[in-house]
Design a protein around this motif. Structure first.
Motif, PDB file in Angstrom:
ATOM      1  N   TYR A  78       0.823  -1.205   0.000  1.00 36.09           N
ATOM      2  CA  TYR A  78       0.000   0.000   0.000  1.00 36.09           C
ATOM      3  C   TYR A  78       0.857   1.254   0.000  1.00 36.09           C
ATOM      4  CZ  TYR A  78      -3.266   3.529   1.674  1.00 36.09           C
ATOM      5  OH  TYR A  78      -4.006   4.682   1.813  1.00 36.09           O
ATOM      6  N   PHE A  79       1.950   1.244   0.774  1.00 28.99           N
ATOM      7  CA  PHE A  79       2.791   2.440   0.846  1.00 28.99           C
ATOM      8  C   PHE A  79       3.738   2.554  -0.332  1.00 28.99           C
ATOM      9  CE2 PHE A  79       1.884   2.202   5.512  1.00 28.99           C
ATOM     10  CZ  PHE A  79       1.211   3.413   5.593  1.00 28.99           C
ATOM     11  N   THR A  80       4.332   1.446  -0.724  1.00 27.81           N
ATOM     12  CA  THR A  80       5.386   1.503  -1.744  1.00 27.81           C
ATOM     13  C   THR A  80       4.896   1.185  -3.147  1.00 27.81           C
ATOM     14  OG1 THR A  80       5.990  -0.817  -1.419  1.00 27.81           O
ATOM     15  CG2 THR A  80       7.083   0.826  -0.010  1.00 27.81           C
ATOM     16  N   GLU A  81       3.710   0.547  -3.249  1.00 27.01           N
ATOM     17  CA  GLU A  81       3.173   0.098  -4.540  1.00 27.01           C
ATOM     18  C   GLU A  81       4.152  -0.817  -5.256  1.00 27.01           C
ATOM     19  OE1 GLU A  81       2.090   3.490  -6.776  1.00 27.01           O
ATOM     20  OE2 GLU A  81       0.524   4.138  -5.395  1.00 27.01           O
ATOM     21  N   ASN A  82       4.933  -1.556  -4.446  1.00 23.34           N
ATOM     22  CA  ASN A  82       5.915  -2.490  -4.996  1.00 23.34           C
ATOM     23  C   ASN A  82       5.455  -3.905  -4.643  1.00 23.34           C
ATOM     24  OD1 ASN A  82       8.101  -3.841  -5.976  1.00 23.34           O
ATOM     25  ND2 ASN A  82       9.602  -2.968  -4.530  1.00 23.34           N
ATOM     26  N   THR A  83       5.018  -4.660  -5.643  1.00 25.89           N
ATOM     27  CA  THR A  83       4.478  -6.002  -5.412  1.00 25.89           C
ATOM     28  C   THR A  83       5.566  -7.036  -5.114  1.00 25.89           C
ATOM     29  OG1 THR A  83       4.517  -6.401  -7.801  1.00 25.89           O
ATOM     30  CG2 THR A  83       2.460  -5.561  -6.841  1.00 25.89           C
ATOM     31  N   GLN A  84       6.824  -6.646  -5.286  1.00 24.62           N
ATOM     32  CA  GLN A  84       7.886  -7.608  -4.983  1.00 24.62           C
ATOM     33  C   GLN A  84       7.939  -7.977  -3.497  1.00 24.62           C
ATOM     34  OE1 GLN A  84      11.592  -6.105  -6.400  1.00 24.62           O
ATOM     35  NE2 GLN A  84      11.061  -6.379  -8.572  1.00 24.62           N
ATOM     36  N   ILE A  85       7.306  -7.139  -2.676  1.00 25.63           N
ATOM     37  CA  ILE A  85       7.324  -7.451  -1.237  1.00 25.63           C
ATOM     38  C   ILE A  85       6.552  -8.724  -0.941  1.00 25.63           C
ATOM     39  CG2 ILE A  85       5.248  -6.187  -0.539  1.00 25.63           C
ATOM     40  CD1 ILE A  85       6.958  -5.083   1.804  1.00 25.63           C
ATOM     41  N   PHE A  86       5.635  -9.101  -1.896  1.00 23.00           N
ATOM     42  CA  PHE A  86       4.918 -10.368  -1.712  1.00 23.00           C
ATOM     43  C   PHE A  86       5.867 -11.552  -1.828  1.00 23.00           C
ATOM     44  CE2 PHE A  86       0.951  -7.955  -2.811  1.00 23.00           C
ATOM     45  CZ  PHE A  86       0.287  -8.218  -1.619  1.00 23.00           C
ATOM     46  N   LEU A  87       6.910 -11.409  -2.640  1.00 25.09           N
ATOM     47  CA  LEU A  87       7.899 -12.488  -2.739  1.00 25.09           C
ATOM     48  C   LEU A  87       8.620 -12.674  -1.400  1.00 25.09           C
ATOM     49  CD1 LEU A  87       9.420 -11.666  -6.261  1.00 25.09           C
ATOM     50  CD2 LEU A  87       7.743 -13.438  -5.671  1.00 25.09           C
ATOM     51  N   TRP A  88       8.939 -11.545  -0.740  1.00 26.61           N
ATOM     52  CA  TRP A  88       9.550 -11.655   0.597  1.00 26.61           C
ATOM     53  C   TRP A  88       8.592 -12.318   1.587  1.00 26.61           C
ATOM     54  CZ3 TRP A  88       7.277  -9.292   4.821  1.00 26.61           C
ATOM     55  CH2 TRP A  88       7.955  -9.475   6.039  1.00 26.61           C
TER      56      TRP A  88
END
Length: 511
Positions: A78-88
């Protein structure tokens, strides 16, 4: 023949209580005391218990970490709009699932002192994997975000993760250091490369917090270790109490068996001893009275008198031992009736009067008049008064005095007091004199030694009557003994109650 069988049976009873039967109990006591004397807080003393507690904590809180990771991932997207955090998040959840799987495997297996150390290393390796996942999170960057806001989000997440890990894994030391060592190394490397004040501040704060939480976790671990030590000591104390109880039960059983053997022996020997003694007393009395003709040698006549006196002394000793044995076995039954304490006292004084005159002892009486009857065993009370009077005559010197009082007690009971002016009893010897077979130093030096059973029998007979026995003595002043019967044994005469007919009352009320 019957005597031989009884003796053999008694021997078999005693043989059952040999010491070899207590060897397992003694061994258990020794092992328990060794455990109590050893240090429970040793480093490896509770490895298995600590590991089991950790495994249970991991399995009970297995849903907390996934929920936390999902919330953090959602906020990060929500804050970063970076979906790669789902991989983490997927990587972290995988590492957490592996940890839970290892905990389940460990709980399903038998854990002992050897396997506990192996499983501890395996579970610490699992925590290191989770720490690597958090290190990946700590190295995340967001170019589109405000640096301070993103660092705040990242720092708050790492601190919450650190607190959750410290509280749930403190039983597995040093899991806090192993889990977050990769995170600290990653932050240090990133702060060193970027040289930004915010990164350096985050690294310093997080490193300090890791050290603090590690200290708190260690204190919690030590506290729980002490609790386990106290629990183990309590269990050992309970075990020792149970062993001591079993030993006391064994000792009680052995005492009961020995008492049974003694009772059987006394029961069988009482007849065997009394029969020849009665013959000895009878023949010695016949010889002393010269019924069958005169004894030409006066020494022989003196010997017959000695034989008769010794036989009477031995018979009295046997009777006293049998009386005490019946009292101790609870088989001394009272044959109660309404009797007069005054009459019994007068009779007993008359019985010892001859011996008292032989020593020129004066026996004075002070009896209260018109004492009512008491409900008691006449034979037993006669034995009590005779024992006390005989002791007074025995230890009163030549030309001494004995005072006998019979009267009321302050509580409404009746008493008999016998006081002499003999040598007295030292205060420290009074408990000895009142014990079975106990004799004071004066009695031991006396030429008329007794059995030491008179006063214990007196106490026991009075106790059977719910009475009381008091002994007062002062050295070189004399001794006073008091036998007391309680008020409930005094038979008071109750005046008749006038019975007025009910009809006459009605007539008077109508009049």
């Amino acid at each position: 023949m019957s005597t031989g069988v009884s003796t053999s049976a008694d021997k078999n009873i005693v043989d059952k209580s040999r010491s070899h039967r207590n060897k397992p109990v003694s061994k258990a006591v020794r092992l328990t005391r060794e455990r109590l004397q050893s240090s429970h807080a040793a480093s490896g003393a509770f490895d298995r218990d600590v590991l089991v507690m950790y495994i249970n904590a991991v399995l009970q809180g297995a849903s907390i970490v996934p929920l936390f990771v999902i919330i953090i991932a959602a906020l990060g997207v929500y804050f970063t709009e970076n979906t790669q955090i789902f991989l983490w998040a997927l990587l972290t959840l995988t590492a957490h699932a592996a940890n839970v799987f290892l905990a389940r495997r460990a709980r399903g297996q038998e854990i002992n002192a050897t396997t506990a150390r192996k499983w501890r290393r395996v579970l610490l390796l699992g925590q290191f994997m989770v720490g690597c996942c958090w290190a990946v999170f700590a190295l995340q960057d967001c170019t589109a975000c405000e640096p301070s806001s993103f660092l705040l989000y990242k720092g708050a997440t790492l601190l919450i993760a650190l607190s959750v890990t410290a509280m749930s894994n403190f039983m597995l030391t040093p899991s806090v250091l192993i889990t977050f060592a990769p995170v600290v190394l990653g932050l240090v490397a990133k702060a060193g490369l970027s040289r930004e004040i915010l990164e350096i501040s985050l690294t310093a704060i997080f490193t300090t917090t890791v050290i603090l939480f590690n200290y708190i976790s260690d204190r919690l671990f030590q506290s729980n270790l002490k609790i386990l030590a106290y629990q183990a000591e309590k269990d050992d104390l309970i075990a020792e109490l149970e062993v001591a109880k079993s030993m006391s039960d064994e000792a009680r059983r052995r005492a009961e068996e020995a008492n049974l053997a003694k009772s059987r022996f006394l029961a069988s020997m009482s007849h065997e001893l009394r029969t020849p003694l009665n013959a000895i007393l009878g023949f010695s009395e016949v010889m002393s009275a010269e019924v069958m003709g005169p004894l030409n040698n006066p020494t022989y006549k003196e010997y017959t008198n000695d034989i008769h006196r010794s036989g009477e002394h031995l018979l009295n000793l046997i009777n006293e031992i049998l009386d005490l044995s019946r009292i101790e076995a609870g088989k001394y039954e009272l044959s109660e009736d309404a009797i007069s304490l005054l009459n019994i006292s007068e009779d007993c004084i008359g019985m010892v009067q001859l011996r008292a005159r032989g020593k020129n002892i004066t026996i004075s009486q002070q009896f209260e008049a018109e004492l009512p009857a008491v409900w008691a065993d006449e034979k037993a009370l006669r034995q009590v008064i005779l024992n006390l009077l005989s002791n007074a005559v025995k230890f009163t010197p030549q030309a001494g005095e004995i005072h006998v009082k019979v009267g009321w007690t302050a509580g409404g009971g009746q008493y008999i007091s016998i006081k002499d002016n003999g040598p007295g009893i030292p205060e420290e010897e009074i408990p000895v004199v009142l014990s079975a077979f106990g004799q004071g130093s004066i009695a031991i030096k006396s030429a008329e030694q007794g059995t030491g059973l008179g006063l214990p029998i007196v106490q026991a007979i009075l106790a059977k009557h719910d009475g009381q026995f008091i002994l007062k003595s002062k050295l070189r002043e004399g001794t006073e003994v008091i036998a007391i019967l309680p008020a409930k044994r005094v038979l008071q005469t109750v005046p008749a109650v006038e019975d007025t007919p009910v009809v006459s009352r009605k007539r008077r009320s109508f009049a």
